[in-house]
Design an enzyme around this catalytic site. Structure first.
Site, short mmCIF file in Angstrom:
data_model
loop_
_atom_site.label_atom_id
_atom_site.label_comp_id
_atom_site.label_asym_id
_atom_site.label_seq_id
_atom_site.Cartn_x
_atom_site.Cartn_y
_atom_site.Cartn_z
N HIS A 185 12.39 7.71 10.74
CA HIS A 185 11.25 6.92 10.26
C HIS A 185 11.67 5.77 9.36
O HIS A 185 10.82 4.97 8.93
CB HIS A 185 10.29 7.86 9.51
CG HIS A 185 8.88 7.38 9.47
ND1 HIS A 185 8.22 7.04 8.31
CD2 HIS A 185 7.99 7.17 10.47
CE1 HIS A 185 6.99 6.67 8.59
NE2 HIS A 185 6.82 6.72 9.89
N HIS A 447 -0.99 0.27 6.99
CA HIS A 447 0.16 1.05 7.46
C HIS A 447 1.23 1.08 6.37
O HIS A 447 2.25 1.73 6.50
CB HIS A 447 0.72 0.44 8.75
CG HIS A 447 1.72 1.33 9.43
ND1 HIS A 447 3.08 1.18 9.29
CD2 HIS A 447 1.54 2.41 10.26
CE1 HIS A 447 3.71 2.10 10.00
NE2 HIS A 447 2.81 2.86 10.59
#
Length: 579
Positions: A185, A447
Site C-alpha cells: 500500500h 482518499h
C-alpha cells in the site's frame, strides 16, 4: 478495456499532444531553485515558495505571477513564515481558488531532467502514468515499478506486466508479500535526475486517473545534492526529525523489502546512499510486513534496525513536546484522524492500542488532559455530490453489516465528523471564536489520510501532523502486542510526521508555531497577528473544513457495499460494491 482499444486511445492521445505548439529545443540545465517553462495548469500546481524543508531563508519562484513574488520578497516577515510541508493535489474539476499551491502529477513527472523514476504503489495505470512524463523524454526515463500484486490472476499485476511489454523502459519489481491479508500500500516516488540531484515524494494516491480527481496529499523532499562526505555506520544515530535520520530510516525501510536475506532493491539503495538529505525536515513513518518485538530491543537497536507501524509512531510522538494553550477554553488537545478506509479492528484495538499511541507525548511535569478524538469520514451525501459521484465511493471503505462491525460503528459514532461542512451564520460571524474555515475541496472526495494533533479546542495551532498511506487497520499499523510482546504488521505503508520544533530558529528564544492553512500553503501575516505569533510560524495545509461538524444522530458513514437509490451528481444510482 481490450489491448486494441488501449492502443487506439494511446495513439489518439499522442497525436493530440504532438499537435500542440511546443518548443523542441533541449531544456537548460535546471537546479533546485529553477523550475520554469511549465504550462499554466502545471504552474498552478507548484509551490509558490521554496520547499518547507529549505534553510531559514525564503525565496520565491512564482512563474508568471510577479505580484506574489514581489509581495513575498519584500515582506520582512517572510523569513519567519514557512509554507506547509504537505501539499494537496491539483483537481481539474475544482475552481482555481481551490487549487492554489496544489500539485499535479505532471508537475512532478513532467520534468525532462528526470533520468530514472522509481514508483511504489498499490494500483497502477501505467498508460496514465507514462502520459505525465515529458513527451520528448518519456521513452528514455528508466521507470521502475514496485508493486505487490503477486497472484497470477490479479488484474493489476496483469496490466503492469502488459505495460512493461509495451514500454521497453519499464522494469517491474514485485515486493515480497509474506502476510496473507497484507497489501503493498506504500505510495511513493524516488526520482534521479541528469543534473545529479534526487528527490523523494510520498503521496496518498494510487497511480490511476480516478485517484487524482479525489483529494490527495503530497510531500516532497527538496532536490537533494550528492553528498560530499560519506557517513559511517559507527556514527551516532541522528535525532528523529533530522534529514540524516530520515535518510537512515528510508534506507532501512527499503532494505526491509529483502526476501530471505536477498536484497530486492539494491540499485535504489546504492544510489540513495550517495545523496545529502540534510535539508529534509520530518520523521519517516513506515510499515513493513512481519513480526516486531519492540519491547525486547534497546532504544539504540530499535533505531538502527528500524521500527515500524504503531511502535514507530509511539517512538516519534514520545519525542515531541506538546504546546497546549492553557486558557480555560483550550486546555484539551484535539486529535483528528482522517482516512479513506476503516477496517474491522474491534473496540479493544481502538481503545488500548491506537488511541493511546496517538495520544503519546514527550514526558511532562504534570499530566495532560486526555485529548479529544475525532474521525473524519464522508457520508453517502458527500460521496454522491463529489466530482465523480458514486464512482469516488468505490475507493472509500467501511463495513457495517455484521454484528461485530455494527458494534464497532457504535463505538466510532461519537467520534465521526463530516469531510465538508456548510458554514452557518454563527460560524461566519467574525466575532465567533471558531469561525468557518473552508478548504473549497468538499467535492473532491477524500482518499487522503492525515492525522493531526491540534493544541487547542479552537483548532488554531498544531502540535504535530502526519500524512501517510496508512488507513485505520491492524494490517497497516500492526496488531496489539500478543503474550510475547510481538506486534504483527501485514502491509507496506509509508508516511511523514512533522512538528513545529523542526523549524526552530537558533536566533529566536521562542519555539516555532504550526498553524492550519486553508486554500493556500503559506501562513498569511494576518494569522500571526490574530494568533499573537511574533516568531517562526510554519503552515499545515488542512484538507477538510473547520470547525468540524459531528454526524447527526441519524447519519451514517458511506458504505460502498450498501446500495443507494438516490441519484448522484451524474444521475446514477449505486448498486452496491461487488454486487
Amino acid at each position: 478495456m481490450n489491448p486494441a482499444e488501449e492502443s487506439r486511445k494511446r495513439r489518439n492521445y499522442d497525436a493530440f499532444q504532438s499537435s500542440r505548439d511546443r518548443s523542441i529545443s533541449p531544456p537548460p540545465k535546471r537546479h533546485a531553485s529553477t523550475v520554469r517553462g511549465r504550462s499554466e495548469r502545471e504552474e498552478a500546481g507548484t509551490l509558490s515558495v521554496v520547499n518547507a524543508a529549505a534553510p531559514f531563508t525564503l525565496s520565491s519562484d512564482n512563474g508568471n505571477d510577479p505580484s506574489k513574488s514581489t509581495k513575498q520578497a519584500t515582506n520582512p516577515q517572510s523569513r519567519t513564515l514557512f509554507p506547509s510541508p504537505m501539499q494537496l493535489n491539483f483537481v481539474e474539476q475544482l475552481p482555481a481558488s481551490s487549487n492554489v499551491d496544489c500539485v499535479s502529477l505532471g508537475s512532478i513527472l513532467g520534468d525532462p531532467m528526470i533520468r530514472e523514476c522509481w514508483l511504489f504503489n498499490y494500483l497502477f495505470d501505467m498508460d496514465f502514468v507514462m502520459r505525465h512524463f515529458d513527451q520528448d523524454t518519456r521513452d528514455l526515463v528508466q521507470v521502475r515499478v514496485v508493486h505487490g500484486s503477486w497472484k497470477r490472476e490479479d488484474p493489476n499485476g496483469i496490466h503492469i506486466e502488459d505495460a512493461a511489454r509495451r514500454y521497453p523502459n519499464i522494469k517491474v519489481i514485485k515486493a515480497f508479500m509474506p502476510e496473507m491479508f497484507g497489501t503493498h500500500h506504500t505510495k511513493a516516488m524516488v526520482l534521479f535526475r541528469h543534473d545529479d540531484l534526487a528527490q523523494v515524494v510520498i503521496l496518498t494516491a494510487n497511480f490511476i486517473e480516478r485517484d487524482f480527481r479525489m483529494s490527495q496529499a503530497i510531500w516532497k523532499t527538496p532536490l537533494l545534492p550528492l553528498q560530499k562526505h560519506a557517513s559511517s555506520a559507527s556514527d551516532p544515530l541522528p535525532p528523529l526529525g533530522s534529514g540524516l535520520r530520515f535518510k537512515h530510516d528510508l534506507l532501512a525501510y527499503f532494505r526491509g523489502y529483502s526476501r530471505n536475506g536477498n536484497a530486492t532493491l539494491p540499485d535504489l539503495i546504492s544510489q540513495l546512499q550517495n545523496y545529502d538529505f540534510n535539508a529534509v525536515r520530518g520523521a519517516l513513518i513506515g510499515s513493513l510486513p512481519g513480526l516486531q518485538t519492540p519491547d525486547k530491543l534497546q532504544p539504540e537497536q530499535q533505531g538502527r534496525d528500524g521500527q515500524w507501524g504503531l511502535p514507530a509512531l509511539k517512538r516519534i510522538l514520545s519525542s515531541i513536546t506538546t504546546n497546549p494553550d492553557h486558557s480555560a477554553d483550550s486546555e484539551r488537545s484535539h486529535i483528528v484522524a482522517q482516512v479513506s478506509s476503516i477496517a474491522s479492528v474491534g473496540e479493544k484495538w481502538l481503545s488500548t492500542t491506537l488511541i493511546p499511541t496517538l495520544s503519546t507525548t514527550a514526558p511532562t511535569q504534570k499530566p495532560l488532559p486526555k485529548p479529544k478524538i475525532s474521525l473524519i469520514f464522508p457520508t453517502a451525501s458527500e460521496i454522491r455530490n463529489s466530482v465523480d459521484g458514486y464512482g469516488s465511493g468505490s475507493s472509500i471503505h467501511i463495513k457495517t453489516s455484521s454484528p461485530t462491525q455494527a458494534r464497532q460503528l457504535a463505538v466510532l459514532k461519537p467520534m465521526l465528523c463530516h469531510w465538508s461542512a456548510r458554514p452557518t451564520p454563527e460560524t461566519l460571524d467574525p466575532a465567533n471564536p471558531k469561525p468557518a474555515r473552508q478548504t473549497g475541496r468538499g467535492r473532491a472526495a477524500p482518499h487522503i489520510k492525515t492525522y493531526v494533533r491540534f493544541s487547542d479546542a479552537a483548532t488554531s495551532k498544531i502540535d504535530w501532523a502526519m500524512m501517510t498511506s496508512a488507513n485505520l487497520s491492524t494490517q497497516a499499523w500492526g496488531t496489539g502486542p500478543n503474550a510475547r510482546g510481538e506486534v504483527r504488521i501485514s502491509s507496506y505503508e509509508l508516511g511523514i510526521v512533522v512538528w513545529p520544533a523542526l523549524w526552530r530558529d537558533p536566533a529566536s528564544p521562542r519555539p516555532p508555531t504550526m498553524v492550519p492553512l486553508f486554500r493556500s500553503d503559506m501562513p498569511p501575516s494576518v494569522d500571526r497577528e490574530r494568533l499573537g505569533i511574533d516568531h517562526v510560524a510554519v503552515g499545515w495545509r488542512v484538507p477538510y473544513d473547520l470547525p468540524l461538524v459531528p454526524y447527526a444522530g441519524d447519519e451514517t458513514p458511506w458504505c460502498a457495499s450498501d446500495p443507494c437509490d438516490e441519484l448522484d451528481c451524474m444521475g446514477r444510482v449505486w448498486p452496491g460494491y461487488g454486487r
